[in-house]
Design an enzyme around this catalytic site. Structure first.
Site, PDB file in Angstrom:
ATOM      1  N   CYS A  16       2.817  -3.190 -10.398  1.00 36.00           N
ATOM      2  CA  CYS A  16       3.041  -2.046  -9.504  1.00 36.00           C
ATOM      3  C   CYS A  16       1.744  -1.281  -9.232  1.00 36.00           C
ATOM      4  CB  CYS A  16       4.085  -1.099 -10.089  1.00 36.00           C
ATOM      5  SG  CYS A  16       5.752  -1.791 -10.065  1.00 36.00           S
ATOM      6  N   HIS A  67      11.294   5.104   4.877  1.00 36.28           N
ATOM      7  CA  HIS A  67      10.197   4.427   5.575  1.00 36.28           C
ATOM      8  C   HIS A  67       8.869   5.170   5.437  1.00 36.28           C
ATOM      9  CE1 HIS A  67      13.634   2.396   7.452  1.00 36.28           C
ATOM     10  NE2 HIS A  67      12.796   1.360   7.528  1.00 36.28           N
ATOM     11  N   GLU A 111      15.496   1.411  -8.611  1.00 34.48           N
ATOM     12  CA  GLU A 111      14.291   0.802  -8.030  1.00 34.48           C
ATOM     13  C   GLU A 111      14.537  -0.686  -7.834  1.00 34.48           C
ATOM     14  OE1 GLU A 111       9.763  -0.223  -9.364  1.00 34.48           O
ATOM     15  OE2 GLU A 111      10.572   1.688 -10.009  1.00 34.48           O
TER      16      GLU A 111
END
Length: 127
Positions: A16, A67, A111
């Protein structure tokens, strides 16, 4: 984290860790409390009108986060690391401002299927 070196970030965040960012399609679940909230409305049969709840979710979650590159586009994350835990806190704090007092019980953010965070105000629990 801006407070860590590149090596420390890699060790802590693994895949990540990407200086150009990376994306997730989070799922958020809200639990509304019957325990502390106002009574169920006898006319509507609801604790909170679902149309109102959708509007609150749009304002508190979708408009600021959908977004978006959290680190670049959301001012809250300029100084806060954009972990799933902090996304849950962000959602909680935004919803708490809009919902009637005592209505919000917990926020659950997925997640991935395996990485889920549950936040209940000051008490955070990873599941």
């Amino acid at each position: 984290s801006k407070s860590l070196t590149d090596e420390e970030n890699l060790k802590l965040f693994g895949k990540c860790n990407n200086p150009n960012g990376h994306g997730h399609n989070y799922k958020a679940r809200l639990l509304i409390s019957l325990l502390f909230s106002p009574q169920i409305d006898p006319v509507s049969g609801m604790v909170i009108n679902l149309t109102d709840l959708k509007e609150y979710m749009q304002e508190a979650i979708m408009e600021p986060l959908d977004h978006k590159n959290l680190d670049e586009d959301v001012p809250y994350f300029a100084e806060v690391v954009s972990t799933t835990e902090n996304v849950a806190v962000f959602i909680w704090e935004n919803l708490k401002k809009l919902l009637p007092v005592g209505t919000l019980y917990k926020v659950k953010v997925h997640e991935t299927d395996q990485n889920v965070v549950v936040y209940k105000g000051e008490e955070a629990i990873s599941e």
